[in-house]
Scaffold this motif. Structure first.
Motif, PDB file in Angstrom:
ATOM      1  N   CYS A  94       0.829  -1.202   0.000  1.00 53.20           N
ATOM      2  CA  CYS A  94       0.000   0.000   0.000  1.00 53.20           C
ATOM      3  C   CYS A  94       0.867   1.256   0.000  1.00 53.20           C
TER       4      CYS A  94
ATOM      5  N   SER B 153       2.424   1.593  -3.423  1.00 52.47           N
ATOM      6  CA  SER B 153       1.461   1.945  -4.466  1.00 52.47           C
ATOM      7  C   SER B 153       1.159   3.431  -4.503  1.00 52.47           C
ATOM      8  N   MET B 154       1.299   4.124  -3.389  1.00 49.93           N
ATOM      9  CA  MET B 154       1.028   5.560  -3.343  1.00 49.93           C
ATOM     10  C   MET B 154       2.289   6.407  -3.480  1.00 49.93           C
ATOM     11  N   GLY B 155       3.405   5.786  -3.859  1.00 53.62           N
ATOM     12  CA  GLY B 155       4.626   6.541  -4.096  1.00 53.62           C
ATOM     13  C   GLY B 155       5.182   7.220  -2.867  1.00 53.62           C
TER      14      GLY B 155
ATOM     15  N   ARG C 111       0.000  11.065   1.675  1.00 52.98           N
ATOM     16  CA  ARG C 111       0.089   9.831   0.894  1.00 52.98           C
ATOM     17  C   ARG C 111       0.032   8.603   1.817  1.00 52.98           C
TER      18      ARG C 111
ATOM     19  N   SER D  97      -2.677   5.625   1.833  1.00 52.44           N
ATOM     20  CA  SER D  97      -2.212   4.251   1.605  1.00 52.44           C
ATOM     21  C   SER D  97      -2.604   3.315   2.738  1.00 52.44           C
TER      22      SER D  97
ATOM     23  N   GLN E 176       2.370   0.212  -8.297  1.00 56.64           N
ATOM     24  CA  GLN E 176       2.455   1.662  -8.387  1.00 56.64           C
ATOM     25  C   GLN E 176       1.369   2.266  -9.282  1.00 56.64           C
TER      26      GLN E 176
ATOM     27  N   GLU F  19      -1.555   4.333  -7.647  1.00 54.77           N
ATOM     28  CA  GLU F  19      -1.451   5.795  -7.479  1.00 54.77           C
ATOM     29  C   GLU F  19      -1.946   6.523  -8.711  1.00 54.77           C
TER      30      GLU F  19
ATOM     31  N   LEU G 281      -5.149   9.039  -8.310  1.00 56.88           N
ATOM     32  CA  LEU G 281      -4.913  10.463  -8.502  1.00 56.88           C
ATOM     33  C   LEU G 281      -5.281  10.937  -9.897  1.00 56.88           C
TER      34      LEU G 281
ATOM     35  N   LYS H 116      -3.804  10.445 -12.765  1.00 55.57           N
ATOM     36  CA  LYS H 116      -2.665  10.956 -13.529  1.00 55.57           C
ATOM     37  C   LYS H 116      -2.760  10.526 -14.974  1.00 55.57           C
TER      38      LYS H 116
END
Length: 468
Positions: free
Chosen positions: A65, A68-70, A86, A90, A456, A459, A463, A465
């Motif tokens: 987790c 995955s959220m960097g 973050r 996570s 990853q 994320e 978000l 992206k």
């Protein structure tokens, strides 16, 4: 060394150590709280193995987790507040969701609900303390690798310019060795050729020398002091060349630097039948499971698309796949029916007016991509790989970009390295930049790298992206 290479993929050693420390902390917290809050078993010895498996499962999920959220990259690239936010997402959102689902999928390895609740809270404070200490240590020059570039021309100037523009977390270029220097190399980095290489590396605490000469003479060594560098290598100073250095530091392959001979003799671009079989089995297992799990969401998406703009609900396009073969890709329709009048291929753009209201939602959540699970089951796509492009674009890009066809030597994927590292591609320039990441994946792809990309990608989805 600040890096460790596992299955051809470079990992930052300090962050790998931090992740391992945190996972151990998660396991200890879960074991202590589960023993405290879970009713005592009638036969403790017989119940010990399940408790250990449950705490290990908890630690792995919490680590995934965070990854995955960097979170680990945010330690140096973003503010402390962003890293905390973050971590909250996570742990309290993704972690809670993962453990809730696991109670139905694998109930035997999930902790008691009360133990999970308090373990997540305790894990949050544990990682905050750990990362504060880590952030103070990671700024120390003792953990940074000092690199000297042997060269002062165009290649050296390009490396210095790239390092200044994008930043290197654990690597610092302390100088360039040469006689006449490229304009992009500041005077503070100018260094003459040393008389004593051993003393020079000790004086500047050099960890690595990067050979970046524009032209090499045909005489032995090509102007490179091979014997001196061999002695340095035997004394734990790494010797590398410019293309490999750039690949490792920026996790992509700069097209102007590449040559066919380097690609031929490099450690990569290899075919493995066993790896393909294992990846195919993995794709079938995951895609089959997701089809069952996500069937309600796909049904609701289809209904929403139909209610807003009628049929057809699904949209299909021809794409170029493995070995350059065309196949038909499927998506939930997110644009108007007349999005491409006359059948001419058009690049998508930011805030594209052709996207419907439902289409904007399913694009942001990636629900429009779910029908591609069918392409995965058919073997036309994999879960991880370069995104497939339309034949019209491939033909134009192949004529302008060298090595473009190499990306077709692996199966296209639902998610990929380029999608993680670069925004949505909406032009030929974007396609060129994404190709650099696709070539990196084609050269270095492995099961471990695929797992990291899948983790990853969470994320990216959360978000929104790279959505156009």
């Amino acid at each position: 060394m600040a890096y460790i290479r596992i299955r051809k993929h470079y990992l930052h050693l300090p962050y790998l150590v931090l992740g391992c420390i945190e996972m151990i902390g998660h396991g200890l917290i879960a074991h202590f709280l589960s023993s405290l809050l879970t009713p005592a078993p009638e036969f403790p010895f017989l119940e010990r193995a399940p408790i250990l498996s449950q705490t290990l499962f908890y630690a792995v999920i919490m680590g995934c987790c965070a990854l995955s959220m960097g979170v680990y990259g945010a330690l140096t690239r973003e503010s402390f507040t962003n890293m905390v936010l973050r971590t909250i997402v996570s742990f309290f959102l993704l972690g809670s969701l993962a453990f809730t689902l696991s109670r139905f999928v694998v109930p035997g390895v999930t902790l008691h609900q009360t133990a999970i609740f308090w373990s997540i809270i305790a894990s949050f404070f544990m990682v905050m303390l750990t990362r504060v200490v880590f952030s103070r240590v990671i700024d120390s020059q003792q953990l940074r690798r000092n690199v000297v570039i042997y060269g002062s021309g165009n290649m050296a100037g390009f490396l210095v310019e790239s390092a200044a523009a994008e930043g290197l977390r654990e690597t610092e270029i302390v100088g360039c060795i040469g006689e006449s220097f490229d304009d992009r190399i500041p005077a503070s980095l100018h260094m003459g050729i040393p008389d004593d290489w051993s003393a020079f590396t000790q004086l500047h605490n050099v960890s690595e020398i990067v050979v970046a000469q524009d032209e090499r003479r045909k005489s032995e060594g090509g102007g490179v002091p091979l014997y001196e560098f061999l002695l340095l290598k035997l004394r734990a100073v790494s010797i590398s060349e410019a293309v490999s250095f750039y690949e490792r530091e920026f996790t992509r392959m700069k097209i102007p630097l590449l040559s066919t001979s380097w690609m031929l003799y490099s450690d990569g671009f290899r075919y493995s039948k066993s790896r393909d079989v294992a990846k195919r089995m993995f794709d079938l297992a995951i895609s089959g499971g997701l089809c069952i799990l996500l069937a309600p969401f796909m049904l609701l998406t289809a209904i929403a698309v139909y209610l807003e703009s009628g049929g057809p609900v699904l949209y299909h396009q021809n794409r170029v796949g493995y070995n350059g073969k065309n196949f038909r890709i499927y998506k939930f329709r997110s644009m108007r029916q007349d999005a491409e009048k006359g059948g001419k291929a058009i690049w998508a753009s930011k805030n594209d007016s052709r996207v419907t209201r439902v289409g904007a939602v399913i694009r942001n959540t990636r629900l429009d991509e779910l029908p591609q699970l069918y392409n995965v089951i058919r073997g036309e796509m994999s879960f991880v790989g370069p995104r497939p492009e339309r034949p019209e674009f491939v033909k134009a890009l192949g004529e302008k970009l060298p090595h473009y066809d190499i990306r077709h030597t692996v199966k296209p994927g639902l998610m990929g390295w380029a999608q993680l590292k670069y925004p949505y591609g909406a032009s030929e320039e974007d396609a060129k930049n994404k190709l650099e990441y696709d070539l990196y994946y084609t050269k270095n792809h492995s099961f471990l790298m695929d797992l990291l990309i899948m983790i990853q990608t969470v994320e990216v989805v959360l978000l929104g992206k790279g959505v156009h």
